[in-house]
Design a protein around this motif. Structure first.
Motif, PDB file in Angstrom:
ATOM      1  N   GLY A 311      55.582  -8.318  24.537  1.00 23.04           N
ATOM      2  CA  GLY A 311      57.048  -7.578  25.149  1.00 23.04           C
ATOM      3  C   GLY A 311      56.604  -6.246  26.005  1.00 23.04           C
ATOM      4  N   ALA A 312      55.603  -5.472  25.616  1.00 19.52           N
ATOM      5  CA  ALA A 312      55.179  -4.083  26.251  1.00 19.52           C
ATOM      6  C   ALA A 312      54.896  -4.678  27.570  1.00 19.52           C
ATOM      7  N   VAL A 313      54.143  -5.807  27.740  1.00 16.50           N
ATOM      8  CA  VAL A 313      53.543  -6.245  29.128  1.00 16.50           C
ATOM      9  C   VAL A 313      54.756  -7.133  29.947  1.00 16.50           C
ATOM     10  N   LEU A 314      55.581  -7.431  29.239  1.00 17.78           N
ATOM     11  CA  LEU A 314      56.628  -8.153  30.197  1.00 17.78           C
ATOM     12  C   LEU A 314      57.878  -7.525  30.341  1.00 17.78           C
ATOM     13  N   PHE A 315      57.934  -6.342  30.324  1.00 18.72           N
ATOM     14  CA  PHE A 315      59.495  -5.694  30.563  1.00 18.72           C
ATOM     15  C   PHE A 315      59.483  -5.603  31.869  1.00 18.72           C
ATOM     16  N   TYR A 316      58.414  -5.291  32.677  1.00 11.51           N
ATOM     17  CA  TYR A 316      58.535  -5.061  34.076  1.00 11.51           C
ATOM     18  C   TYR A 316      58.947  -6.492  34.859  1.00 11.51           C
ATOM     19  N   PRO A 317      58.228  -7.684  34.448  1.00 11.43           N
ATOM     20  CA  PRO A 317      58.688  -8.988  34.839  1.00 11.43           C
ATOM     21  C   PRO A 317      60.006  -9.236  34.559  1.00 11.43           C
ATOM     22  N   GLY A 394      69.708   3.469  39.829  1.00 11.71           N
ATOM     23  CA  GLY A 394      69.860   2.016  39.799  1.00 11.71           C
ATOM     24  C   GLY A 394      68.327   1.252  39.450  1.00 11.71           C
ATOM     25  N   SER A 395      67.386   1.855  39.499  1.00 10.87           N
ATOM     26  CA  SER A 395      66.024   1.152  39.294  1.00 10.87           C
ATOM     27  C   SER A 395      65.903   1.190  37.761  1.00 10.87           C
ATOM     28  N   PRO A 396      65.167  -0.023  37.415  1.00 12.69           N
ATOM     29  CA  PRO A 396      65.012  -0.256  35.879  1.00 12.69           C
ATOM     30  C   PRO A 396      63.612   0.136  35.408  1.00 12.69           C
ATOM     31  N   TRP A 397      62.907   0.929  36.296  1.00 13.07           N
ATOM     32  CA  TRP A 397      61.276   1.172  36.167  1.00 13.07           C
ATOM     33  C   TRP A 397      61.303   2.215  34.916  1.00 13.07           C
ATOM     34  N   VAL A 399      63.243   2.443  32.283  1.00  9.57           N
ATOM     35  CA  VAL A 399      63.625   1.645  31.156  1.00  9.57           C
ATOM     36  C   VAL A 399      62.607   0.718  30.548  1.00  9.57           C
ATOM     37  N   ALA A 400      61.779   0.050  31.653  1.00  9.72           N
ATOM     38  CA  ALA A 400      60.766  -0.726  31.349  1.00  9.72           C
ATOM     39  C   ALA A 400      59.638   0.207  30.528  1.00  9.72           C
ATOM     40  N   MET A 401      59.578   1.381  31.278  1.00  2.68           N
ATOM     41  CA  MET A 401      58.320   1.974  30.675  1.00  2.68           C
ATOM     42  C   MET A 401      58.609   2.651  29.327  1.00  2.68           C
ATOM     43  N   TYR A 402      60.016   3.028  29.149  1.00  2.81           N
ATOM     44  CA  TYR A 402      60.472   3.514  27.697  1.00  2.81           C
ATOM     45  C   TYR A 402      60.320   2.234  26.772  1.00  2.81           C
ATOM     46  N   CYS A 403      60.663   0.963  26.825  1.00  3.84           N
ATOM     47  CA  CYS A 403      60.614  -0.014  26.051  1.00  3.84           C
ATOM     48  C   CYS A 403      59.112  -0.584  25.935  1.00  3.84           C
ATOM     49  N   SER A 404      58.476  -0.343  26.793  1.00  2.00           N
ATOM     50  CA  SER A 404      56.891  -0.615  26.698  1.00  2.00           C
ATOM     51  C   SER A 404      56.132   0.268  25.646  1.00  2.00           C
TER      52      SER A 404
END
Length: 437
Positions: A311-317, A394-397, A399-404
């Protein structure tokens, strides 16, 4: 004596009951992302209205630890079965009353206040529901299929979410938008009372946990003191709390926040995200039992680490696929995170939590370690994600970093927990003997 079935009768009954109960909790998550902001938080600023609506979603999660601990203590005293009736009653009554609640335009500020109160009742019930169903299933199961039986109630969560999403989607599709906002959104909530009656009938057929009864026969029952949870659990309590991060992140980011992100940031039609959740939940009915079997084969600890790191690897994709706005890519993204990665962690969590703690305080230990994390991580995640997206234009980066980072923390804590594979649930080691394996 006839051999025990791989999937016990208690597991099937618990899972169906959990599905009917989780319908209520999932329905609120969908409604908070898509409609409640317009009914209970009207205003010119749509972003603030959505944040307020998602804030009420978080309130239910903060009530879950309180309900979980209270119900857990009572469950360790009076049994798992009785408490599952209590949780069902709390969920059914609160959800039905939400469907009857007047809007902001009718009673003003009292509307959101009452909504928060009913959401708290939902949280109190949900706090003890899943843990009770999971333990009742695991404690009825043969030792070699404990992982499978512990995991299957998670499929009940998926089935409940599937029913909630499907009914919401159906009602929204057949009604004009104005009618749906005015009154149509209430129909799925009002159906809760019918589902509750079915759940009560089903759960009447479930017997009490044999492990619970044996534990009370071997030692005179006493009211469990809360400090006993920490004395008997030791460092397993905080580690289990961190281990519960990934199931929350991998579940509520795609199933709640992604719906709001698709509608407000990507500009995709609401039906695309809802249909993706339906697909992901349908697949869960297969992937969760398979993940449970894998836990019996390889151990829940290994699968939790694999699911968390993946999951940590795949949040950006994941967000890149959402940003395309293309239905097929969006559905694939939801399946990737919400089904494949999430289900590995859900099955692992159930397998490990059902074997980490002494049966005398097991219900309390599981609800405490699981629901505290649910409140701090799962309940706040949609709100935090919306705020991070807004702060990055509006960029999700972010969020992706936080979740990773959250998922990597979970993997690290899991590494230091003992393996519960082939562990005798009646012979739980003391904290002094607990070492990482």
């Amino acid at each position: 004596m006839a051999p025990k079935r791989p999937i016990s009768k208690a597991t099937l009954a618990s899972t169906v009951g959990t599905a009917l109960e989780w319908y209520d909790f999932s329905l609120y998550g969908i409604a908070s992302a898509l409609v409640l902001s317009q009914v209970f938080f009207p205003g010119e600023n749509q972003t603030l209205a959505v944040l307020a609506s998602l804030g009420t979603f978080a309130v239910g999660f903060f009530a879950r630890p309180v309900g979980g601990v209270i119900i857990g203590i009572l469950g360790d005293r009076f049994g798992r079965r009785l408490m599952l009736f209590v949780t069902l009653l709390l969920m059914a009554v609160s959800s039905t009353l939400i469907g009857l609640l007047p809007s902001y335009s009718q009673i003003g500020v009292w509307a959101p206040i009452l909504l928060v109160f009913l959401r708290i009742l939902q949280g109190l019930g949900a706090g003890g529901e899943y843990a009770g169903a999971m333990l009742l299933s695991a404690e009825h199961a043969p030792a070699k299929r404990r992982g499978l039986n512990a995991a299957i109630p998670s499929a009940g969560n998926a089935l409940g979410s599937l029913m909630a999403t499907g009914i919401y989607f159906l009602v929204q599709s057949v009604l004009p938008h104005e009618d749906f906002i005015a009154w149509g959104w209430r129909i799925p909530f009002l159906l809760s009372i019918i589902l509750a009656v079915a759940a009560f009938i089903i759960r009447l057929r479930v017997s009490e946990s044999p492990e619970f009864e044996q534990g009370h026969q071997e030692e005179k029952p006493a009211v469990p003191r809360f400090r006993e949870v920490f004395r008997l659990g030791g460092r397993r309590i905080p580690l289990a709390m961190v281990m519960s991060i990934s199931p929350n992140v991998l579940s509520y980011l795609p199933s709640v926040y992604a719906l709001s992100y698709l509608a407000t940031t990507v500009g995709a039609s609401e039906w695309i995200g809802l249909f993706g959740i339906i697909i992901a939940n349908l697949l869960k009915l297969i992937t969760i039992p398979v993940a449970g079997l894998l836990c019996d084969r390889f151990g829940g600890k290994s699968l939790m680490i694999i699911g968390s790191v993946s999951g940590a690897v795949l949040f950006y994709p994941f967000f890149w696929m959402l940003d395309t706005g293309t239905p097929v890519w969006i559905w694939a993204a939801l399946v990737l995170i919400f089904t494949l990665c999430c289900d590995l962690t859900l099955a692992s969590q159930a397998t490990m939590l059902s074997g980490l703690f002494d049966v005398r305080v097991r219900y309390t230990s599981v609800t405490f370690s699981r629901e505290i994390t649910g409140a701090l991580v799962g309940g706040t995640l949609p709100f935090v994600a919306a705020a991070l997206t807004s702060s990055s234009d509006g960029s999700p980066w972010l969020v992706a970093m936080y979740c990773s980072v959250m998922c990597l923390l979970c993997a690290g804590a899991t590494y230091f927990l003992p393996s519960t594979r082939h562990m005798d649930p009646h012979a739980i080691e003391s904290p002094a003997q607990s070492v990482s394996r």
